[in-house]
Design an enzyme around this catalytic site. Structure first.
Site, PDB file in Angstrom:
ATOM      1  N   HIS A  61       0.858  -1.176   0.000  1.00  0.00           N
ATOM      2  CA  HIS A  61       0.000   0.000   0.000  1.00  0.00           C
ATOM      3  C   HIS A  61       0.898   1.232   0.000  1.00  0.00           C
ATOM      4  O   HIS A  61       2.138   1.106   0.045  1.00  0.00           O
ATOM      5  CB  HIS A  61      -0.962   0.007   1.197  1.00  0.00           C
ATOM      6  CG  HIS A  61      -0.298   0.059   2.527  1.00  0.00           C
ATOM      7  ND1 HIS A  61       0.489  -0.962   3.021  1.00  0.00           N
ATOM      8  CD2 HIS A  61      -0.303   1.018   3.504  1.00  0.00           C
ATOM      9  CE1 HIS A  61       0.932  -0.647   4.228  1.00  0.00           C
ATOM     10  NE2 HIS A  61       0.475   0.553   4.536  1.00  0.00           N
ATOM     11  N   HIS A  63       1.089   3.971   2.154  1.00  0.00           N
ATOM     12  CA  HIS A  63       1.452   4.751   3.320  1.00  0.00           C
ATOM     13  C   HIS A  63       2.956   4.988   3.281  1.00  0.00           C
ATOM     14  O   HIS A  63       3.726   4.121   2.834  1.00  0.00           O
ATOM     15  CB  HIS A  63       1.038   4.029   4.605  1.00  0.00           C
ATOM     16  CG  HIS A  63      -0.434   4.138   4.886  1.00  0.00           C
ATOM     17  ND1 HIS A  63      -1.072   3.370   5.830  1.00  0.00           N
ATOM     18  CD2 HIS A  63      -1.403   4.942   4.336  1.00  0.00           C
ATOM     19  CE1 HIS A  63      -2.363   3.690   5.866  1.00  0.00           C
ATOM     20  NE2 HIS A  63      -2.584   4.636   4.969  1.00  0.00           N
ATOM     21  N   ASP A  65       5.569   4.972   5.141  1.00  0.00           N
ATOM     22  CA  ASP A  65       6.596   4.086   5.701  1.00  0.00           C
ATOM     23  C   ASP A  65       6.789   2.817   4.880  1.00  0.00           C
ATOM     24  O   ASP A  65       7.658   2.009   5.199  1.00  0.00           O
ATOM     25  CB  ASP A  65       6.258   3.723   7.151  1.00  0.00           C
ATOM     26  CG  ASP A  65       4.890   3.073   7.316  1.00  0.00           C
ATOM     27  OD1 ASP A  65       3.926   3.564   6.729  1.00  0.00           O
ATOM     28  OD2 ASP A  65       4.805   2.069   8.055  1.00  0.00           O
ATOM     29  N   HIS A  66       6.016   2.677   3.798  1.00  0.00           N
ATOM     30  CA  HIS A  66       6.158   1.495   2.948  1.00  0.00           C
ATOM     31  C   HIS A  66       6.711   1.815   1.559  1.00  0.00           C
ATOM     32  O   HIS A  66       6.982   0.886   0.800  1.00  0.00           O
ATOM     33  CB  HIS A  66       4.810   0.782   2.811  1.00  0.00           C
ATOM     34  CG  HIS A  66       4.390   0.086   4.066  1.00  0.00           C
ATOM     35  ND1 HIS A  66       4.475  -1.279   4.240  1.00  0.00           N
ATOM     36  CD2 HIS A  66       3.904   0.575   5.233  1.00  0.00           C
ATOM     37  CE1 HIS A  66       4.046  -1.590   5.456  1.00  0.00           C
ATOM     38  NE2 HIS A  66       3.695  -0.477   6.072  1.00  0.00           N
ATOM     39  N   HIS A 138      -6.972  -2.449   5.744  1.00  0.00           N
ATOM     40  CA  HIS A 138      -6.080  -1.584   6.503  1.00  0.00           C
ATOM     41  C   HIS A 138      -6.637  -0.165   6.468  1.00  0.00           C
ATOM     42  O   HIS A 138      -6.954   0.360   5.397  1.00  0.00           O
ATOM     43  CB  HIS A 138      -4.665  -1.611   5.913  1.00  0.00           C
ATOM     44  CG  HIS A 138      -3.684  -0.746   6.641  1.00  0.00           C
ATOM     45  ND1 HIS A 138      -3.586  -0.739   8.011  1.00  0.00           N
ATOM     46  CD2 HIS A 138      -2.762   0.149   6.185  1.00  0.00           C
ATOM     47  CE1 HIS A 138      -2.643   0.110   8.370  1.00  0.00           C
ATOM     48  NE2 HIS A 138      -2.142   0.670   7.287  1.00  0.00           N
ATOM     49  N   ASP A 210       0.437  -4.384   6.079  1.00  0.00           N
ATOM     50  CA  ASP A 210      -0.329  -3.869   7.219  1.00  0.00           C
ATOM     51  C   ASP A 210      -1.788  -4.280   7.076  1.00  0.00           C
ATOM     52  O   ASP A 210      -2.391  -4.047   6.021  1.00  0.00           O
ATOM     53  CB  ASP A 210      -0.251  -2.344   7.273  1.00  0.00           C
ATOM     54  CG  ASP A 210       1.142  -1.840   7.599  1.00  0.00           C
ATOM     55  OD1 ASP A 210       2.064  -2.673   7.687  1.00  0.00           O
ATOM     56  OD2 ASP A 210       1.303  -0.624   7.761  1.00  0.00           O
ATOM     57  N   HIS A 268       6.396  -5.659  11.560  1.00  0.00           N
ATOM     58  CA  HIS A 268       5.723  -4.373  11.739  1.00  0.00           C
ATOM     59  C   HIS A 268       5.497  -4.117  13.230  1.00  0.00           C
ATOM     60  O   HIS A 268       4.386  -3.930  13.710  1.00  0.00           O
ATOM     61  CB  HIS A 268       4.401  -4.327  10.966  1.00  0.00           C
ATOM     62  CG  HIS A 268       3.937  -2.935  10.659  1.00  0.00           C
ATOM     63  ND1 HIS A 268       3.017  -2.277  11.454  1.00  0.00           N
ATOM     64  CD2 HIS A 268       4.260  -2.066   9.669  1.00  0.00           C
ATOM     65  CE1 HIS A 268       2.782  -1.082  10.959  1.00  0.00           C
ATOM     66  NE2 HIS A 268       3.532  -0.921   9.865  1.00  0.00           N
TER      67      HIS A 268
END
Length: 306
Positions: A61, A63, A65-66, A138, A210, A268
């Site tokens: 996805h 976000h 931090d990914h 998520h 996530d 995670h």
């Protein structure tokens, strides 16, 4: 053929001293596939021996931090003179953001980049395996998990029995092993079931990204050799997990138990457990014993199981 997972980042949301943000590499034979690319992933790749010659990156996805690490990784690849194409994959409505990100700091891309938005349950079929994206839940994101599923292997060939039948070692053995019947000079017909055992399973690795626990993860993980499931919190923070669209260690362990996987790896990890994840491990193992908490640099080899 070697199949292994190298954890490059196991922290939730932000890096800590002990853990970087999300990224992991799956190596199968001579192929390397990167799943997620959080900030600082290129340094983790150098530190833990993952080559920049990889050809594919999969995003669960978008976000930050990914995916933020893909900016620096692409710049480094360009500085190294890369000319080979790279293929990127992600969920629906992710292409625009990722492609804008990799152009930061440059007015052109120095090597071919393709991007494919994947629909859940439409596999990418490869030589000997498939990558199967599936929908996960998520908060605030269109998100995918991924399963690497190898095709079934041929059954075991019985060479001693073949010799007893008078079949000379060589091409005829190969034909029988691949499912072809043969006729010997004396007229005998030898069928594959006479010399080859039942088909054997390939290996399966599932990673959730996530997510909340879900029936979809249970279903696709059935019989998996390795399930990599996020476990941001302990059950004590269960309400917080629901609010943020994450899972607890208990949640992940229940999924592993229902699916009958061989091993569960938790990742995670919230910063509160970064240095000491014993609480997560203890909670999960009360439900599913074959659980480990992943650490940056950890490698798990996935063997064949007959």
């Amino acid at each position: 053929m070697l199949l292994s997972v190298k954890f490059l980042g196991t922290s939730a949301s932000r890096p800590t001293i002990e853990r970087n943000v999300s990224a992991l590499a799956i190596q199968r034979g001579g192929e390397t596939m990167l799943f997620d690319c959080g900030e600082g992933t290129q340094r983790q790749m150098m530190k833990y021996g993952i080559s920049f010659a990889l050809e594919e990156i999969f995003f669960t996805h978008v976000h930050a931090d990914h995916f933020l690490g893909v900016i620096g990784l692409m710049r480094t690849m360009a500085l190294q003179g890369r000319t080979e194409p790279i293929r990127l994959y992600g969920p629906l409505r992710s292409e625009k953001l990722i492609m804008q990100a990799i152009m930061i700091g440059s007015d052109k891309q120095h090597f071919p980049v393709s991007y494919t938005e994947l629909k859940p349950d439409e596999p990418l079929v490869r030589d000997g395996y498939s990558i199967v994206p599936y929908k996960v839940e998520h908060a605030g994101a269109t998100a995918l998990g991924y399963a690497l599923i190898e095709t079934p292997r041929l059954g075991r060939f019985n060479p001693e029995l073949a010799k007893e039948f008078g079949i000379p070692e060589g091409p005829l053995w190969g034909k029988i092993h691949k499912g072809e019947s043969i006729t010997l000079e004396d007229g005998r017909v030898i069928t594959p079931d006479m010399l080859v055992g039942p088909t054997r399973s390939g290996r399966k690795v599932v990673l959730t990204g996530d997510c909340r626990p879900s029936p979809a993860t249970v279903e696709i993980s059935k019989g998996a050799d390795l399930l990599i499931h996020e476990a941001t919190f302990t059950q004590e923070e269960g309400d917080r997990a629901i609010e943020t669209g994450h899972s607890t260690a208990s949640d992940a362990a229940l999924v592993a138990k229902k699916a009958g996987v061989r091993q569960l790896a938790l990742t995670h990890i919230s910063s509160r457990y970064s240095r000491d994840a014993h609480e997560l491990s203890r909670e999960a193992r009360t439900i599913f014993k074959s659980t480990i908490v992943a650490k940056d640099g950890m490698e798990i080899e996935v063997p064949f199981v007959d």
